[in-house]
Scaffold this active site. Structure first.
Site, PDB file in Angstrom:
ATOM      1  N   CYS A   1       0.021  -4.712  -8.246  1.00  0.00           N
ATOM      2  CA  CYS A   1      -1.401  -4.563  -8.615  1.00  0.00           C
ATOM      3  C   CYS A   1      -1.553  -3.744  -9.908  1.00  0.00           C
ATOM      4  O   CYS A   1      -1.189  -4.242 -10.972  1.00  0.00           O
ATOM      5  CB  CYS A   1      -2.173  -3.975  -7.447  1.00  0.00           C
ATOM      6  SG  CYS A   1      -3.905  -4.423  -7.518  1.00  0.00           S
TER       7      CYS A   1
ATOM      8  N   GLU B   1       2.518  -3.479   0.596  1.00  0.00           N
ATOM      9  CA  GLU B   1       2.747  -2.281   1.419  1.00  0.00           C
ATOM     10  C   GLU B   1       1.668  -2.112   2.485  1.00  0.00           C
ATOM     11  O   GLU B   1       1.773  -1.244   3.331  1.00  0.00           O
ATOM     12  CB  GLU B   1       2.839  -1.047   0.505  1.00  0.00           C
ATOM     13  CG  GLU B   1       1.527  -0.512  -0.036  1.00  0.00           C
ATOM     14  CD  GLU B   1       0.922  -1.349  -1.165  1.00  0.00           C
ATOM     15  OE1 GLU B   1       1.439  -2.452  -1.456  1.00  0.00           O
ATOM     16  OE2 GLU B   1      -0.087  -0.911  -1.742  1.00  0.00           O
TER      17      GLU B   1
ATOM     18  N   HIS C   1      -1.020  -6.299  -2.512  1.00  0.00           N
ATOM     19  CA  HIS C   1      -0.488  -5.035  -1.966  1.00  0.00           C
ATOM     20  C   HIS C   1       0.438  -5.303  -0.778  1.00  0.00           C
ATOM     21  O   HIS C   1      -0.002  -5.220   0.372  1.00  0.00           O
ATOM     22  CB  HIS C   1      -1.650  -4.154  -1.500  1.00  0.00           C
ATOM     23  CG  HIS C   1      -2.354  -3.447  -2.595  1.00  0.00           C
ATOM     24  ND1 HIS C   1      -2.101  -2.130  -2.915  1.00  0.00           N
ATOM     25  CD2 HIS C   1      -3.300  -3.865  -3.461  1.00  0.00           C
ATOM     26  CE1 HIS C   1      -2.871  -1.768  -3.924  1.00  0.00           C
ATOM     27  NE2 HIS C   1      -3.605  -2.805  -4.280  1.00  0.00           N
TER      28      HIS C   1
HETATM   29  N1  GLN Z   1      -8.391  -2.853 -10.643  1.00  0.00           N
HETATM   30  C1  GLN Z   1      -7.288  -1.934 -10.775  1.00  0.00           C
HETATM   31  C2  GLN Z   1      -6.905  -1.769 -12.244  1.00  0.00           C
HETATM   32  O1  GLN Z   1      -7.295  -2.533 -13.057  1.00  0.00           O
HETATM   33  C3  GLN Z   1      -6.078  -2.394  -9.976  1.00  0.00           C
HETATM   34  C4  GLN Z   1      -6.429  -2.398  -8.514  1.00  0.00           C
HETATM   35  C5  GLN Z   1      -5.281  -2.109  -7.592  1.00  0.00           C
HETATM   36  O2  GLN Z   1      -4.225  -1.641  -7.999  1.00  0.00           O
HETATM   37  N2  GLN Z   1      -5.516  -2.336  -6.332  1.00  0.00           N
HETATM   38  O3  GLN Z   1      -6.215  -0.847 -12.573  1.00  0.00           O
END
Ligand code: GLN
Length: 211
Positions: free
Chosen positions: A79, A178, A176
């Site tokens: 992410c 995890e 995610h």
């Molecule tokens: N929207 C976040 C970003 O741009 C990432 C979201 C996440 O890691 N769950 O940094």
């Protein structure tokens, strides 16, 4: 024992640590540059990519992370971590100050699902790792909007959007892993880390240290 670090500056690092401990990995919270050299692999977790990026520079972690990546040891960005590994962020989704590690030939689109579909869960085919689909949780997730020729796509949503990729020892997932009970991606990453370190060890007369 395989030693995997999780960058613990901000975001969902505790969940990764728990998951790694459950599968018998020595998992360490990483906050200092000197902790990185002894790792077999490193995870950059989800969170806020701009915040994590700024803290990477403030705590002088950029050079050791880049060095780990260049050494062939695996680095996994989930992410926000995926955003940080990318070369570029789509202009209209980029923060004014958006520090990137620029390690993979990827362009990403932040918050790609907008406010209507802020968070969602779905099952993903992930053939490099799992024979049956992986349940994936997306939270204000990025997608990969463009990949370079050396990047292998590992998974896509049904509409074709790329949500996981690999370039040599560098892996990214927009969701995610995890946060679910499925541990197949963490097991795969731990195996990859163990294999990478075994390859890096100087082989003296075939004697290899187990574990
Ligand atoms: N929207 C976040 C970003 O741009 C990432 C979201 C996440 O890691 N769950 O940094």
């Amino acid at each position: 024992m395989t030693v995997i670090g999780v960058l613990a500056l901000q975001g969902a690092f505790i969940e990764h640590i728990k998951k790694l401990n459950q599968i018998g990995v020595d998992a360490r919270e990483i906050r200092l540059p000197e902790q990185i050299a002894e790792l077999d692999g490193l995870i950059i977790p989800g969170g806020e990519s701009t915040t994590i990026g700024k803290l990477i520079d403030r705590f002088e972690l950029r050079a050791p992370i880049v060095e780990l990546a260049h050494s062939g040891r695996p680095l996994w960005g989930t992410c926000a971590g995926m955003i940080l590994l990318a070369h570029a962020v789509d202009e209209d989704t980029r923060a004014r100050s958006q520090p990137l590690l620029d390690l993979m030939d990827l362009t990403v689109r932040r918050n790609a699902f907008g406010s209507q579909l802020d968070s969602f869960e779905t099952d993903l085919d992930f053939p490099a790792v799992a024979e049956t689909p992986i349940h994936a949780v997306f939270i204000r997730a990025p997608i990969i909007s463009a990949v370079g020729p050396d990047v292998e796509v590992l998974s896509r949503l049904e509409n074709g959007q790329i949500v996981a990729a690999r370039q040599r020892n560098l892996i990214v997932t927009s969701f995610h892993p995890e946060l679910t009970s499925d541990d197949r991606l963490h097991r795969w990453f731990a195996r990859t880390a163990k294999a990478a370190t075994a390859d890096l060890l100087p082989t003296t007369g075939g004697a290899k240290i187990a574990g």
